[in-house]
Scaffold this motif. Structure first.
Motif, short mmCIF file in Angstrom:
data_model
loop_
_atom_site.label_atom_id
_atom_site.label_comp_id
_atom_site.label_asym_id
_atom_site.label_seq_id
_atom_site.Cartn_x
_atom_site.Cartn_y
_atom_site.Cartn_z
N VAL A 90 0.87 -1.41 -0.46
CA VAL A 90 -0.04 0.01 -0.25
C VAL A 90 0.66 1.13 0.77
CG1 VAL A 90 -1.67 1.34 1.08
CG2 VAL A 90 -2.08 -0.72 0.99
N LEU A 91 1.75 0.81 0.85
CA LEU A 91 3.23 2.48 0.90
C LEU A 91 3.83 2.69 -0.66
CD1 LEU A 91 4.47 1.48 4.49
CD2 LEU A 91 2.55 3.55 4.10
N ALA A 92 4.16 1.89 -1.13
CA ALA A 92 4.36 1.48 -2.25
C ALA A 92 3.82 2.09 -3.58
CB ALA A 92 5.67 0.33 -2.84
N VAL A 93 2.27 1.83 -3.59
CA VAL A 93 1.50 1.94 -4.77
C VAL A 93 1.11 3.82 -4.41
CG1 VAL A 93 -0.78 1.56 -5.68
CG2 VAL A 93 0.59 -0.05 -5.29
N SER A 94 1.03 3.92 -3.29
CA SER A 94 0.71 5.45 -2.95
C SER A 94 1.85 6.14 -2.63
CB SER A 94 0.53 5.43 -1.21
OG SER A 94 -0.64 4.71 -1.14
N GLY A 95 3.19 5.48 -3.08
CA GLY A 95 4.10 6.72 -3.93
C GLY A 95 3.83 6.57 -5.27
N VAL A 96 3.65 5.55 -5.92
CA VAL A 96 4.29 5.53 -6.97
C VAL A 96 2.81 6.38 -7.70
CG1 VAL A 96 3.29 4.37 -9.53
CG2 VAL A 96 4.69 3.63 -7.56
N MET A 97 1.85 6.41 -7.06
CA MET A 97 0.63 7.02 -7.73
C MET A 97 0.77 8.66 -7.17
SD MET A 97 -1.50 5.39 -9.23
CE MET A 97 -3.14 6.38 -8.68
N LEU A 98 1.75 9.31 -5.99
CA LEU A 98 1.41 10.46 -5.57
C LEU A 98 2.57 10.90 -6.97
CD1 LEU A 98 2.04 13.13 -3.69
CD2 LEU A 98 3.73 11.77 -2.36
N LEU A 99 3.71 10.24 -7.23
CA LEU A 99 4.07 10.89 -8.70
C LEU A 99 3.21 10.61 -9.68
CD1 LEU A 99 7.80 8.41 -7.98
CD2 LEU A 99 6.92 10.45 -7.08
N LEU A 100 2.82 10.02 -10.01
CA LEU A 100 2.04 9.80 -11.34
C LEU A 100 0.92 11.57 -10.82
CD1 LEU A 100 0.42 6.17 -11.83
CD2 LEU A 100 1.75 7.69 -13.52
N HIS A 101 0.59 11.59 -9.63
CA HIS A 101 -0.77 12.79 -10.22
C HIS A 101 0.16 14.42 -10.30
CE1 HIS A 101 -4.39 11.30 -9.19
NE2 HIS A 101 -3.96 10.56 -8.07
N LEU A 102 1.54 14.31 -9.95
CA LEU A 102 2.20 15.14 -9.77
C LEU A 102 3.05 15.52 -11.26
CD1 LEU A 102 3.87 17.51 -8.33
CD2 LEU A 102 6.02 15.13 -7.96
#
Length: 179
Positions: A90-102
């Motif tokens: 969950v933490l890894a996917v959240s980090g990737v999603m944060l980068l995608l939104h950025l």
């Protein structure tokens, strides 16, 4: 009877009529053009980003407490590692999603960009809320005038009186555990 000029319909006539009848279909390829059908909801995105990253930051900061809680529970020990691995995912996917939104905010346009901005704003607010030192919060409350303090006290008394059976002296916020 009226006389009409009959002539052969050209491709241009066909395309102009098609544009009048169905502009979304008239992109020249015969397929519907891809339009951004995303609704603009920056407020909802901000709330979702705040909640999402508040939970993510708490999971990241409380890994040892989660492990201790699992060991004290009745769940078999075989599942403890799977739960920890799932939380790590969950933490890894959240980090990737944060980068995608950025990335979407930096390069995108339209409603998707607006929603991503709201989500990142909410994530920033969650980050700021969790990592704000208690002395800053106490100073901010001390800076309030008497009217604002009375409003806060009225809200506090309303909440404490409207929830029966709760001993508010023993209630602790989740974010203040372990500090």
């Amino acid at each position: 009877m009226r006389k009409y000029a009959f002539r052969k319909q050209t491709r241009g006539d066909f395309e102009s009529r098609l544009k009048r009848l169905d502009p979304a279909f008239a992109d020249g390829t015969g397929l519907r053009s891809k339009t951004d059908a995303t609704q603009r909801r920056p407020g909802l995105s901000m709330l979702a980003g705040f909640g999402w990253f508040y939970v993510v930051i708490l999971i990241a900061n409380r890994k040892d407490q989660i492990r201790d809680s699992l060991s004290q529970g009745t769940l078999p020990a075989d599942y403890h590692d799977m739960i920890i691995i799932g939380l790590g995912a969950v933490l890894a996917v959240s980090g990737v999603m944060l980068l995608l939104h950025l990335f979407r905010v930096l390069t995108g346009s339209g409603n998707k960009r607006s929603n991503s901005k709201g989500l990142l704003t909410g994530a920033t607010a969650a980050f700021a809320l969790i990592y704000t030192p208690p002395s800053v919060v106490d100073t901010a409350i001390g800076m309030l005038d008497s009217n604002s303090r009375s409003i806060l006290m009225a809200a506090h008394s309303t909440v404490t009186s409207s929830v029966p059976g709760v001993d508010w002296n023993n209630v602790t916020l989740v974010s203040s555990l372990g500090k």
